[in-house]
Design a protein around this motif. Structure first.
Motif, PDB file in Angstrom:
ATOM      1  N   THR A 146     -10.903   9.916 -21.693  1.00 40.72           N
ATOM      2  CA  THR A 146      -9.475  10.157 -21.494  1.00 40.72           C
ATOM      3  C   THR A 146      -8.821  10.612 -22.786  1.00 40.72           C
ATOM      4  OG1 THR A 146      -9.427   8.411 -19.834  1.00 40.72           O
ATOM      5  CG2 THR A 146      -7.320   9.111 -20.716  1.00 40.72           C
ATOM      6  N   VAL A 147      -9.179   9.984 -23.872  1.00 39.31           N
ATOM      7  CA  VAL A 147      -8.593  10.334 -25.165  1.00 39.31           C
ATOM      8  C   VAL A 147      -8.941  11.778 -25.529  1.00 39.31           C
ATOM      9  CG1 VAL A 147      -8.601   9.791 -27.622  1.00 39.31           C
ATOM     10  CG2 VAL A 147      -8.661   7.960 -25.932  1.00 39.31           C
ATOM     11  N   ILE A 148     -10.165  12.169 -25.283  1.00 39.02           N
ATOM     12  CA  ILE A 148     -10.597  13.531 -25.611  1.00 39.02           C
ATOM     13  C   ILE A 148      -9.875  14.546 -24.731  1.00 39.02           C
ATOM     14  CG2 ILE A 148     -12.576  15.106 -25.620  1.00 39.02           C
ATOM     15  CD1 ILE A 148     -14.284  12.597 -26.300  1.00 39.02           C
ATOM     16  N   LEU A 149      -9.731  14.254 -23.434  1.00 39.84           N
ATOM     17  CA  LEU A 149      -9.025  15.166 -22.541  1.00 39.84           C
ATOM     18  C   LEU A 149      -7.554  15.286 -22.929  1.00 39.84           C
ATOM     19  CD1 LEU A 149     -10.529  14.212 -19.070  1.00 39.84           C
ATOM     20  CD2 LEU A 149     -10.822  16.359 -20.301  1.00 39.84           C
ATOM     21  N   CYS A 150      -6.915  14.164 -23.235  1.00 42.53           N
ATOM     22  CA  CYS A 150      -5.510  14.188 -23.649  1.00 42.53           C
ATOM     23  C   CYS A 150      -5.345  14.965 -24.945  1.00 42.53           C
ATOM     24  CB  CYS A 150      -4.969  12.773 -23.807  1.00 42.53           C
ATOM     25  SG  CYS A 150      -4.756  11.911 -22.251  1.00 42.53           S
ATOM     26  N   GLN A 151      -6.282  14.792 -25.877  1.00 48.23           N
ATOM     27  CA  GLN A 151      -6.215  15.521 -27.138  1.00 48.23           C
ATOM     28  C   GLN A 151      -6.362  17.017 -26.896  1.00 48.23           C
ATOM     29  OE1 GLN A 151      -9.256  14.565 -29.987  1.00 48.23           O
ATOM     30  NE2 GLN A 151      -8.252  15.654 -31.620  1.00 48.23           N
ATOM     31  N   PRO A 192       2.305  19.521 -22.109  1.00 44.12           N
ATOM     32  CA  PRO A 192       2.899  18.178 -22.048  1.00 44.12           C
ATOM     33  C   PRO A 192       2.128  17.280 -21.080  1.00 44.12           C
ATOM     34  CG  PRO A 192       4.254  19.730 -20.827  1.00 44.12           C
ATOM     35  CD  PRO A 192       3.172  20.531 -21.513  1.00 44.12           C
ATOM     36  N   ILE A 193       1.940  16.030 -21.458  1.00 40.61           N
ATOM     37  CA  ILE A 193       1.299  15.036 -20.596  1.00 40.61           C
ATOM     38  C   ILE A 193       2.411  14.148 -20.046  1.00 40.61           C
ATOM     39  CG2 ILE A 193      -0.313  13.104 -20.480  1.00 40.61           C
ATOM     40  CD1 ILE A 193      -1.814  14.469 -22.813  1.00 40.61           C
ATOM     41  N   PHE A 194       2.552  14.132 -18.730  1.00 39.25           N
ATOM     42  CA  PHE A 194       3.641  13.392 -18.107  1.00 39.25           C
ATOM     43  C   PHE A 194       3.238  11.983 -17.696  1.00 39.25           C
ATOM     44  CE2 PHE A 194       4.700  17.883 -17.221  1.00 39.25           C
ATOM     45  CZ  PHE A 194       5.839  17.949 -17.992  1.00 39.25           C
ATOM     46  N   ILE A 195       2.021  11.830 -17.179  1.00 41.37           N
ATOM     47  CA  ILE A 195       1.579  10.520 -16.686  1.00 41.37           C
ATOM     48  C   ILE A 195       0.117  10.302 -17.059  1.00 41.37           C
ATOM     49  CG2 ILE A 195       1.096   9.113 -14.636  1.00 41.37           C
ATOM     50  CD1 ILE A 195       3.329  10.577 -13.209  1.00 41.37           C
TER      51      ILE A 195
END
Length: 57
Positions: free
Chosen positions: A10-15, A23-26
Motif C-alpha cells: 500500500t505504501v509503495i502504491l500510494c507513493q 490526489p489520494i482521497f481514501i
C-alpha cells in the motif's frame, strides 16, 4: 486495525500515485475482509488483498 505485513505494498502504491501528483482521497481497511481500498485521482480504485496481491477496480 492495522494492515498485514503483506499489505505494505500500500505504501509503495500510494507513493507512486503521489509521485505523479495524483490526489489520494481514501485509504480504508475493510474490517470484514481485511482488504485495503484506495481511491485516488478521478477514477483510480485499487483493492489490496490481505495476501499482498492487488488489482485495479
Amino acid at each position: 486495525m492495522l494492515p498485514t505485513a503483506n499489505q505494505g505494498i500500500t505504501v509503495i502504491l500510494c507513493q507512486s500515485l503521489t509521485n505523479t501528483f495524483t490526489p489520494i482521497f481514501i485509504v480504508r481497511i475493510d474490517e470484514r475482509t481485511r482488504n485495503v481500498f484506495i481511491l485516488a485521482g478521478d477514477d483510480i480504485q485499487i483493492e489490496i488483498y490481505s495476501n499482498g496481491n492487488w488489482r485495479f477496480l
